[in-house]
Design a protein around this motif. Structure first.
Motif, PDB file in Angstrom:
ATOM      1  N   ALA A 433      11.133 -70.087  11.637  1.00 34.93           N
ATOM      2  CA  ALA A 433      11.421 -71.387  12.272  1.00 34.93           C
ATOM      3  C   ALA A 433      11.023 -72.544  11.360  1.00 34.93           C
ATOM      4  CB  ALA A 433      10.674 -71.481  13.602  1.00 34.93           C
ATOM      5  N   ALA A 434       9.969 -72.338  10.552  1.00 39.83           N
ATOM      6  CA  ALA A 434       9.468 -73.428   9.696  1.00 39.83           C
ATOM      7  C   ALA A 434      10.217 -73.524   8.363  1.00 39.83           C
ATOM      8  CB  ALA A 434       7.982 -73.198   9.431  1.00 39.83           C
ATOM      9  N   LEU A 435      11.156 -72.618   8.143  1.00 37.45           N
ATOM     10  CA  LEU A 435      11.863 -72.559   6.859  1.00 37.45           C
ATOM     11  C   LEU A 435      12.961 -73.622   6.788  1.00 37.45           C
ATOM     12  CD1 LEU A 435      11.353 -70.463   4.634  1.00 37.45           C
ATOM     13  CD2 LEU A 435      13.252 -69.136   5.531  1.00 37.45           C
ATOM     14  N   THR A 436      12.964 -74.449   5.727  1.00 40.17           N
ATOM     15  CA  THR A 436      14.049 -75.425   5.574  1.00 40.17           C
ATOM     16  C   THR A 436      15.296 -74.688   5.092  1.00 40.17           C
ATOM     17  OG1 THR A 436      13.607 -75.873   3.245  1.00 40.17           O
ATOM     18  CG2 THR A 436      12.389 -77.210   4.860  1.00 40.17           C
ATOM     19  N   SER A 437      16.464 -75.308   5.265  1.00 34.62           N
ATOM     20  CA  SER A 437      17.699 -74.619   4.864  1.00 34.62           C
ATOM     21  C   SER A 437      17.742 -74.431   3.343  1.00 34.62           C
ATOM     22  CB  SER A 437      18.930 -75.391   5.347  1.00 34.62           C
ATOM     23  OG  SER A 437      18.986 -76.648   4.720  1.00 34.62           O
TER      24      SER A 437
END
Length: 662
Positions: A433-437
């Motif tokens: 969930a915390a991962l940026t694209s």
């Protein structure tokens, strides 16, 4: 031909003929369906920071204005690049003698079998050294692919000719490693090798620099300290730069001045895009070593959320096979705490901590201790990124891998998998969930490129992900954002070639306009043959951009190999481009049907050529006043297409006086 689908390929049947069209979206609801033979005029948009392009109005002046401004900027940049390039060409460097028996004996002592790519790189470097023009060659090759051996042989050639060599590395530890490698390989030869680094006392450094200035040291290894004003060579012949992209702006400027005078080899495992672009634009020589050494296997890469059980399992598996592991934690303030947590997790293992804020002597002692096997796991920051060679370390765990750049992660992964053991890399992040694209794209790129020798592809992918903002300098980034990287580079390439031609350095190789050829035949790529849009675009672009019949033959073989037997509509598409190339080489620009005759214009034929065509195609008529050749054809579409192919063959054979293809 109205359509409301998203931009991309559409296979349409118009007037009974089925073709692929590329749907282009403009500002508002305007669309244009472009025939695929025009596809060579289209470029992919890679903008600054990977942003979306802003669309222009169909028929508006904005796009032309943007292109005009970008073209002027490209011409200015091309002028600067060419001045540097021309300056190098004007200068005469030292032309080294061909290889001696001594050199051959040294090379025969290499304990491994050279790969084909490595041998090619060695030969190119030697021929560069034997030429009068100062060499500036970039050697790209994955970690452990033998770039250092290429440099060693060049250094031997220079030193054996009485010239001095500078070996530059971005970090002290890497400089130490090069010092060890050069001393080891050259120990039976009468060359003096010394090094300058933070790990040596001021007196030792001073002595090495003075000996180099007096000509008593043949090869001097060190960090950017070697670029200081007090470092003078008596007779410098070669500079070897490892990981050039990691040097600062000032140091690069100093190197640029040096490149005008002496031979330079730069080495990189992932050339940064700027370096890559210079190389690809032909302003620098580039050699890629892609063949893995014998026995090397790809690093098994796992990308996922951080899990203590997984970490424990990975470290214990490596320990059980008597290997070592790296645990990368890139925050100095919490690295000791992390090491304690790992000690509690694996109490039977020895952990050592290393980071860049340590006292230099202490850092060196810990790194060297790990190299000697005094610890099982090295918990470190990204200082392990550069070139350090620990063959027995074959497991890597990266904590917060989402915070690293693509090239950096690629380099770090290259720390493992250097021996014959299967290596494992775990790229971990806190939660999905915390991962940026962008981070997700970077990590998926690394899991895509696990095969050996992927460094070059990673650099290209890095260019796409990071955008071209810092590639050509700030003043160029706006133009890159407006036009996309591909089109801007194309303009830069054109400007370079035009200026080179104006300076008398060669003709401008203008890409000819494709021959207008409209035959009622189905020519498209069936969706069930190549189901992926991106692959389909690539195939169409390669067909439309082909300038040689042989290129299409190779593409045909590749398609059969990848997708199976070529269906008739795709075979027609390939044959149409073959006919266009042949007709274009004969001088024609248009092929049209007038009643029952096929007309090819404009053509300037001699009476001898016209006679040769008539001998092959009875009834062929050449009208010199109209520069037109016409041939009678059947009304049956099935017969017309072969007639065009035949006319193209005969016409080209008559003009070039080559035999007609069977």
């Amino acid at each position: 031909m109205a359509s409301h689908s998203s931009p991309g390929f559409e296979t349409k049947t118009v007037a009974g003929v089925t073709r692929d069209y590329l749907q282009l979206q403009f500002q508002g609801d305007d669309k244009v369906f472009m025939p695929t033979e025009q596809l060579a005029k289209i470029s992919r948009y890679l903008g600054a920071a990977g942003g979306e392009p802003s669309l222009s109005k169909l028929g508006g002046a904005r796009w032309d204005n943007l292109k005009a401004r970008a073209r002027r900027a490209a011409q200015e940049l091309a002028g600067e690049l060419l001045n540097l390039y021309a300056e190098r060409k004007r200068r005469t460097g030292h032309a080294f003698d061909p290889d001696t028996e001594w050199q051959q004996e040294f090379e025969a002592r290499f304990p491994y079998q050279e790969t084909a790519d490595q041998l090619e790189a060695i030969e190119l470097v030697k021929s560069d050294m034997e030429a009068e023009r100062p060499m500036d060659r970039l050697i790209c090759g994955d970690v452990g692919y033998g770039k250092t051996e290429v440099a060693l042989r060049a250094a031997f050639k220079a030193a054996a000719s009485g010239k001095q060599v500078l070996v530059l590395a971005p970090t002290t530890i890497l400089a130490q490693q090069h010092q060890g490698t050069f001393s080891e390989r050259l120990r039976d030869y009468p060359f003096s090798i010394d090094h300058v680094s933070r790990f040596r006392s001021a007196a030792e450094q001073k002595a090495a620099i003075e000996a180099f200035a007096a000509g008593k040291v043949d090869i001097l290894v060190g960090t950017h300290r070697l670029l200081s004003r007090d470092v003078r060579a008596k007779d410098l012949g070669l500079i070897i730069i490892d990981e050039e992209q990691r040097f600062g702006v000032k140091q690069k400027e100093l190197l640029r001045q040096m490149k005008l005078k002496v031979d330079v080899i730069s080495m990189s495992a992932t050339p940064i895009p700027r370096t890559l672009q210079m190389s690809l634009a032909g302003l620098r020589d580039i050699t890629t070593i892609e063949t893995p050494p014998e026995g090397r296997r790809p690093v098994k890469t796992f990308v996922g959320e951080y899990d203590e059980d997984l970490v424990k399992q990975a470290l214990e598996r490596e320990h059980a096979r008597r290997g070592q592991a790296f645990f990368l934690h890139n925050r100095v303030d919490s690295i000791e705490e992390t090491a304690e947590r790992l000690r509690a997790l694996c109490p039977d293992m020895r952990f050592e901590v290393a980071h860049g804020q340590m006292d230099e002597a202490e850092l060196e002692a810990r790194m060297m201790g790990f190299l000697r096997g005094e610890a099982d796991v090295l918990v470190s920051t990204s200082i392990i990124e550069s070139g350090i060679d620990i063959p027995q370390a074959n497991t890597l765990i990266v904590d917060r891998s989402d915070l690293f750049g693509l090239s950096q992660l690629y380099q770090i992964r290259g720390r493992v998998g250097r021996g014959r053991e299967r290596a494992y890399a775990y790229l971990l992040y806190p939660s999905h969930a915390a991962l940026t694209s962008e981070a997700a794209q970077r990590l998926s790129a690394l899991s895509d490129y696990t095969e050996l020798g992927a460094g070059f592809k990673v650099a290209m992918r890095d260019l796409e992900l990071r955008g071209a903002g810092n590639l050509l300098g700030d003043e160029q980034s706006g133009h890159v954002a407006a036009l996309g990287f591909e089109l801007y580079l194309q303009m830069l390439d054109e400007a370079v070639r035009e200026m080179a031609a104006a300076d008398g350095d060669g003709p401008v190789d203008e890409a000819p306009e494709p021959v207008r050829l409209d035959v009622n035949v189905d020519a498209y790529v069936p969706a069930d043959y190549i189901p992926y849009e991106q692959a389909k675009i690539d195939v169409h672009r390669r067909i439309a951009g082909a300038r040689e019949v042989a290129d299409l033959g190779l593409l045909r073989d590749e398609l059969e190999d990848r997708f199976g037997e070529i269906p008739q509509p795709l075979a027609n598409l390939l044959d149409l481009q073959v006919a266009r190339i042949k007709l274009g080489r004969a001088g024609a620009t248009t092929v049209s049907f007038k009643g029952d005759r096929l007309a090819v214009t404009p053509l300037e034929l001699t009476s001898h050529q016209a006679k040769a065509i008539r001998a092959e195609i009875p009834g062929a008529l050449y009208e010199s006043g109209r520069s037109q050749l016409s041939v009678r054809v059947s009304n049956d579409p099935q017969q017309r297409f072969p007639a065009v192919i035949r006319a193209a063959d005969v016409l080209l054979a008559a003009v070039t006086e080559e035999p007609v293809a069977a």
